[in-house]
Design an enzyme around this catalytic site. Structure first.
Site, PDB file in Angstrom:
ATOM      1  N   TYR A  20      15.078 -36.408  -5.351  1.00 36.08           N
ATOM      2  CA  TYR A  20      16.492 -36.327  -5.000  1.00 36.08           C
ATOM      3  C   TYR A  20      16.741 -35.394  -3.817  1.00 36.08           C
ATOM      4  CZ  TYR A  20      17.978 -38.792  -9.246  1.00 36.08           C
ATOM      5  OH  TYR A  20      18.188 -39.728 -10.221  1.00 36.08           O
ATOM      6  N   LYS A  37      15.340 -18.279 -36.592  1.00 39.63           N
ATOM      7  CA  LYS A  37      16.595 -18.811 -36.066  1.00 39.63           C
ATOM      8  C   LYS A  37      16.320 -19.653 -34.833  1.00 39.63           C
ATOM      9  CE  LYS A  37      17.531 -14.627 -33.359  1.00 39.63           C
ATOM     10  NZ  LYS A  37      18.534 -13.605 -33.021  1.00 39.63           N
TER      11      LYS A  37
END
Length: 513
Positions: free
Chosen positions: A408, A182
């Protein structure tokens, strides 16, 4: 530039126009073309309706070696293992008459091949490439691969098979094995991993949602597939693609029976989930009689298995182990009641990866192997092999002076002259921003390179001062020596989250050693 040398191996990745690229890097092993590479090609392309193409170049060697190589190619042709051949090099060009196959093309140089129209004709093919270094295999790959990204998640099938065999050693010969694929096989790629599982002889596959099962069926996977979280809106596709639903509520049991009857089906396999104390999903003890009554009142569906899920098998402490034993006892009692109520025997399973390792005496008829496939476990992890490695390459270097900042919000404060490497990987690729500002690191030639400043969406910066790094060099985010579990510990999470966070735009390469 320092080019990382890898052990010769077979690699597979997605190609253009629905193609599958298989690269044989065993440059000195002529027998690998027939003995191993074609077998790997078969494993990965089986049942996908892909035509098979071989691209092969001249090799270095004396007359005897070349004759052996030509004979090797003729053997491939005679076995009808490929549908067409592409030859690159003057020697092969001059021996064209030796190769009796209708669909073939010859090019004297790599440039001739790349400048031709043949690349546009590659569609829905499994392309096996055995190309000598002097014919620039990486350049050829850059034209044929689907994703051009220096950030790569590598998946080692040999390591995965080792892990399967380790867990199988804990089981009785009659115990079935379900492997969980999955969430795109925990981020590794569901189709490729499922093909490998099918090749290695597992009994069942497990997915979360119907669309995951549909993808596997469309890729030619024919193993039984259990869908753990089937949705009402996807019932048509569930039946169309022969997917077997988990049933955990009366509402869904009635719905599945009605839909199976509408399709005119008989004995369609379903899997009854029992809640033994996790309280996430499933029928409880008081529900068993009513479940049996519903099953016995129709013939459209038949119980293939009943199962439960252990909540704390991966926490080896006395209180948690006592709870696990309580769950196992509850499961055994309720599974027996279900079998007695419906009048036939079904497959019973409750052990997950940690359960196989720690509670093997309670394996019942089948076990479910999940994170252990990827080499992670709560105990004895040293006996498993790492399967996934995430790496990227340096795209730029610059020296940042003391007192300046990087990234940043000026979070990357530099207190001494520092060599900064820019890497093409960011939080959109799966790098958690919490690893920024020196919390996390990558590894260059085994040496730690701390992450500097905030991690950006597509990029991040690392400190490679004194490491003699160069543009194009490989750095490792996690791998054999720097485990996913280490990153998970740093982040205060579990390896599942780290692995499943790797974005789809990151190139996947699958290989056997």
């Amino acid at each position: 530039m320092n080019v990382t040398q890898k052990t010769p191996r077979f690699e597979v990745e997605a190609g253009i126009n629905g193609c599958l690229l298989v690269r044989d890097t065993h440059d000195s092993d002529l027998t690998s073309l027939t003995k191993h590479a074609l077998g790997f090609l078969e494993q990965q392309s089986a049942n996908q309706n892909l035509r098979r193409t071989l691209i092969v170049s001249d090799i270095n060697g004396d007359e005897v070696v070349c004759e052996m190589f030509y004979a090797n190619i003729r053997q491939v042709i005679n076995s009808q293992a490929v549908n067409r051949l592409v030859f690159i090099g003057n020697d092969l060009y001059s021996h064209a008459k030796l190769f009796d196959i209708q669909n073939k093309a010859f090019f004297q140089t790599t440039a001739d091949f790349l400048g031709s129209e043949i690349i546009s004709t590659f569609q829905n093919e499994a392309i096996l490439m055995k190309i000598a270094p002097e014919f620039e295999p990486e350049r050829i790959l850059s034209h044929l691969r689907l994703l051009a990204h220096d950030t790569v998640l590598e998946i080692n099938f040999d390591a995965m098979f080792h892990n399967i065999d380790y867990f199988r050693s804990k089981l009785k010969p009659t115990t079935k094995l379900m492997c969980m694929v999955k969430a795109s096989a925990y981020g590794s790629g569901s189709i490729e991993v499922a093909q490998a599982m099918q090749h290695h002889g597992v009994n069942y596959l497990g997915v979360a949602f119907v669309n995951e099962g549909v993808e596997l069926r469309q890729a030619g996977i024919n193993l039984p597939i259990i869908v753990l979280d089937p949705m009402e809106t996807a019932l048509h596709h569930l039946f169309k693609y022969r997917l077997e639903p988990e049933i955990c509520s009366f509402h869904f049991l009635k719905l599945i029976i009605a839909e199976a009857q509408r399709h005119g089906l008989t004995d369609y396999p379903i899997h009854i989930k029992l809640d033994t104390g996790m309280h996430r999903a499933g029928f409880e003890t008081a529900d068993i009689a009513q479940v049996c009554a519903l099953i016995n009142g129709q013939t459209a569906v038949r119980v293939a298995s009943t199962f439960s899920h252990l909540a704390a098998a991966d926490e080896p402490t006395p209180p948690m182990d006592a709870f696990t034993m309580q769950q196992i006892a509850c499961f055994a009692q309720n599974a027996a009641a279900l079998e007695q109520g419906i009048g036939y025997t079904v497959i019973k399973h409750t052990l997950n990866t940690a359960g196989i390792e720690r509670f093997a005496n309670y394996q019942f008829d089948m076990v479910r192997l999940g994170i252990g496939l990827w080499g992670m476990n709560c105990v004895n992890e040293q006996k498993l092999r790492n399967v996934c490695s995430l790496s990227t390459r340096i795209m730029q270097l610059k020296t940042v002076k003391a007192g300046d900042t990087v990234g940043y919000n000026r979070r990357g404060k530099i207190d001494h002259d520092t060599e900064i490497a820019l890497l093409p990987i960011g939080y959109a690729d799966g790098m958690d921003r919490r690893l920024g500002n020196g919390i996390g690191a990558v590894f260059y030639n085994g040496q730690r390179a701390p992450i500097v400043g905030n991690i950006c969406m597509d990029l991040m910066m690392v400190d490679v001062t004194g490491l003699n790094a160069d543009v194009g060099d490989e750095v490792v985010v996690f791998g054999d020596n720097h485990r996913i579990s280490d990153i998970a510990t740093t982040l205060g999470t579990i390896p599942y989250e780290v692995l499943t966070s790797i974005a789809s735009r990151v190139r996947r390469v699958y290989f056997r050693e």
